[in-house]
Design an enzyme around this catalytic site. Structure first.
Site, PDB file in Angstrom:
ATOM      1  N   ASN A   1       0.867  -1.179   0.000  1.00 57.05           N
ATOM      2  CA  ASN A   1       0.000   0.000   0.000  1.00 57.05           C
ATOM      3  C   ASN A   1       0.904   1.229   0.000  1.00 57.05           C
ATOM      4  O   ASN A   1       1.472   1.589   1.024  1.00 57.05           O
ATOM      5  CB  ASN A   1      -0.894  -0.035   1.254  1.00 57.05           C
ATOM      6  CG  ASN A   1      -1.733   1.224   1.389  1.00 57.05           C
ATOM      7  OD1 ASN A   1      -1.790   2.052   0.477  1.00 57.05           O
ATOM      8  ND2 ASN A   1      -2.390   1.377   2.530  1.00 57.05           N
ATOM      9  N   TRP A   2       1.023   1.833  -1.172  1.00 55.69           N
ATOM     10  CA  TRP A   2       1.970   2.955  -1.326  1.00 55.69           C
ATOM     11  C   TRP A   2       1.487   4.227  -0.610  1.00 55.69           C
ATOM     12  O   TRP A   2       2.262   5.164  -0.453  1.00 55.69           O
ATOM     13  CB  TRP A   2       2.169   3.287  -2.812  1.00 55.69           C
ATOM     14  CG  TRP A   2       2.808   2.217  -3.631  1.00 55.69           C
ATOM     15  CD1 TRP A   2       3.068   0.919  -3.266  1.00 55.69           C
ATOM     16  CD2 TRP A   2       3.290   2.351  -4.977  1.00 55.69           C
ATOM     17  NE1 TRP A   2       3.656   0.247  -4.299  1.00 55.69           N
ATOM     18  CE2 TRP A   2       3.807   1.098  -5.368  1.00 55.69           C
ATOM     19  CE3 TRP A   2       3.312   3.403  -5.895  1.00 55.69           C
ATOM     20  CZ2 TRP A   2       4.360   0.878  -6.630  1.00 55.69           C
ATOM     21  CZ3 TRP A   2       3.854   3.186  -7.149  1.00 55.69           C
ATOM     22  CH2 TRP A   2       4.379   1.937  -7.510  1.00 55.69           C
ATOM     23  N   LYS A   3       0.220   4.241  -0.245  1.00 50.07           N
ATOM     24  CA  LYS A   3      -0.381   5.450   0.357  1.00 50.07           C
ATOM     25  C   LYS A   3      -0.135   6.656  -0.575  1.00 50.07           C
ATOM     26  O   LYS A   3      -0.213   6.493  -1.774  1.00 50.07           O
ATOM     27  CB  LYS A   3       0.136   5.651   1.782  1.00 50.07           C
ATOM     28  CG  LYS A   3      -0.069   4.374   2.624  1.00 50.07           C
ATOM     29  CD  LYS A   3       0.097   4.578   4.091  1.00 50.07           C
ATOM     30  CE  LYS A   3      -0.124   3.245   4.802  1.00 50.07           C
ATOM     31  NZ  LYS A   3      -0.100   3.351   6.253  1.00 50.07           N
TER      32      LYS A   3
ATOM     33  N   HIS B   1      -9.515   0.852   4.948  1.00 53.52           N
ATOM     34  CA  HIS B   1      -8.238   1.167   5.612  1.00 53.52           C
ATOM     35  C   HIS B   1      -8.484   2.172   6.742  1.00 53.52           C
ATOM     36  O   HIS B   1      -9.297   3.081   6.598  1.00 53.52           O
ATOM     37  CB  HIS B   1      -7.226   1.727   4.606  1.00 53.52           C
ATOM     38  CG  HIS B   1      -5.839   1.749   5.168  1.00 53.52           C
ATOM     39  ND1 HIS B   1      -5.406   2.748   6.012  1.00 53.52           N
ATOM     40  CD2 HIS B   1      -4.811   0.876   5.057  1.00 53.52           C
ATOM     41  CE1 HIS B   1      -4.161   2.487   6.378  1.00 53.52           C
ATOM     42  NE2 HIS B   1      -3.777   1.353   5.811  1.00 53.52           N
TER      43      HIS B   1
ATOM     44  N   GLU C   1      -5.151  -5.041  10.584  1.00 59.06           N
ATOM     45  CA  GLU C   1      -4.144  -3.989  10.822  1.00 59.06           C
ATOM     46  C   GLU C   1      -4.487  -3.258  12.118  1.00 59.06           C
ATOM     47  O   GLU C   1      -5.349  -2.364  12.104  1.00 59.06           O
ATOM     48  CB  GLU C   1      -4.159  -2.959   9.695  1.00 59.06           C
ATOM     49  CG  GLU C   1      -3.708  -3.470   8.363  1.00 59.06           C
ATOM     50  CD  GLU C   1      -3.183  -2.332   7.482  1.00 59.06           C
ATOM     51  OE1 GLU C   1      -2.012  -2.380   7.114  1.00 59.06           O
ATOM     52  OE2 GLU C   1      -3.941  -1.386   7.185  1.00 59.06           O
TER      53      GLU C   1
ATOM     54  N   GLY D   1       2.499   2.593  10.952  1.00 61.79           N
ATOM     55  CA  GLY D   1       3.415   3.738  10.994  1.00 61.79           C
ATOM     56  C   GLY D   1       4.199   3.791  12.298  1.00 61.79           C
ATOM     57  O   GLY D   1       4.724   4.833  12.678  1.00 61.79           O
TER      58      GLY D   1
ATOM     59  N   GLY E   1       3.069  -1.026   4.251  1.00 60.33           N
ATOM     60  CA  GLY E   1       3.021   0.403   3.943  1.00 60.33           C
ATOM     61  C   GLY E   1       4.385   0.920   3.527  1.00 60.33           C
ATOM     62  O   GLY E   1       4.837   0.697   2.397  1.00 60.33           O
TER      63      GLY E   1
HETATM   64  P1  13P Z   1       3.233   0.728   7.654  1.00 57.62           P
HETATM   65  O1  13P Z   1       3.737  -0.580   7.076  1.00 57.62           O
HETATM   66  O2  13P Z   1       3.927   1.903   7.128  1.00 57.62           O
HETATM   67  O3  13P Z   1       3.147   0.661   9.160  1.00 57.62           O
HETATM   68  O4  13P Z   1       1.711   0.876   7.137  1.00 57.62           O
HETATM   69  C1  13P Z   1       0.853  -0.191   7.295  1.00 57.62           C
HETATM   70  C2  13P Z   1      -0.386   0.077   6.525  1.00 57.62           C
HETATM   71  O5  13P Z   1      -1.191   0.904   6.882  1.00 57.62           O
HETATM   72  C3  13P Z   1      -0.587  -0.696   5.275  1.00 57.62           C
HETATM   73  O6  13P Z   1      -1.887  -0.552   4.800  1.00 57.62           O
END
Ligand code: 13P
Length: 261
Positions: free
Chosen positions: A10-12, A97, A167, A173, A234
């Site tokens: 998930n590149w956000k 999400h 999650e 994060g 992420g």
């Molecule tokens: P991180 O791997 O950066 O903690 O993010 C997790 C996430 O929200 C994936 O959807």
């Protein structure tokens, strides 16, 4: 051979430019092509989807979107529909999400998004997770409700296209992922909640991913000891070479080449 592990990136809202997106997508695709036990799904921001889709068939590699409209089409400014995504070559969408829930998505809205995605023939990565953990164990009831409500409109014939991603919001994060023993407990619980909603056979078949501070060091350990079917990644998914190391570590599980922390 058991079914393949699924690693979803998930590149956000990364990277900053389309040129960088092309590089990340290409590197991910090339590594995925060499994997034996692992499927990779890259989920770029909408704007970078066309640049991330390969014109040639890519082995073990698909593109996902980070969201989808709950409407089919029409006067919905700023929205992107499931059929549009499908026509670009997208195969998966992420729904529910926690970052979208924090921006206002309710279970009802998520359920509509999931419904449109399934109608268009897409697979759905449905995210659930508690914000906090309390001694009382209230997170169990919370997650069960999220599963029941956000999947309320999933019909029997489309159930097999749902993948659950657990999650815990507090581990996203963060510095550390949840401990694998706890992940194991939650992956069982999430499957049970799915079975309660859709029947025991569906519960046995559904794939469960873990997400929250996964990196190349902890990825294989989380899968092995957390007993999940894959990962929702992420930060590390846009970090090369971290992501390629992560994929190699997952693909090496059971071969004596897995890297664990
Ligand atoms: P991180 O791997 O950066 O903690 O993010 C997790 C996430 O929200 C994936 O959807």
């Amino acid at each position: 051979m058991p079914s393949k592990y699924l690693v979803v990136g998930n590149w956000k809202m990364h990277p900053a430019t389309v040129d960088e997106a092309k590089v990340i997508a290409k590197k991910s695709r090339l590594i995925a092509g060499k994997l034996v036990r692992t499927e990779v799904v890259a989920c770029p921001p909408f704007a970078f989807i066309p640049a991330s889709v390969s014109r040639t068939q890519a082995e073990n590699f698909s593109i996902g979107a980070q969201s989808v409209s709950g409407d089919e089409g029409g006067a919905h400014t700023g929205e992107v529909g499931a059929a549009m995504l499908k026509s670009l070559g997208v195969s998966y969408v992420i729904a529910g999400h926690s970052e979208q829930r924090a921006a206002g998505d309710t279970d009802e809205m998520i359920s509509r998004r999931i419904g449109r995605a399934l109608d268009a023939g897409l697979s759905v990565i449905a995210c659930v997770g508690e914000k906090v953990r309390e001694e009382s164990g209230s997170h169990f009831a919370f997650i069960k409700e999220q599963i029941k409500n956000s999947l309320a409109n999933v019909s029997e014939d489309k159930r097999s296209r749902i993948i659950l991603a657990y999650e815990p919001v507090w581990a996203i994060g963060a510095q550390d992922a949840m401990a694998p023993e706890q992940i194991y407990e939650m992956s069982l619980f999430v499957k049970k909640a799915f079975a309660d909603a859709f029947g025991p056979e569906a519960g046995l078949k559904v794939k469960v991913l873990y997400g929250g501070s996964v990196n190349f060091r902890n990825a294989a350990d989380i899968i092995v000891r957390g007993k999940v079917d894959g990962l929702l990644v992420g930060r590390e998914s846009v970090n090369m070479p971290g992501f390629s190391e992560l994929l190699k570590a997952v693909d090496g599980i059971g071969t004596g080449q897995a890297q664990t922390a």
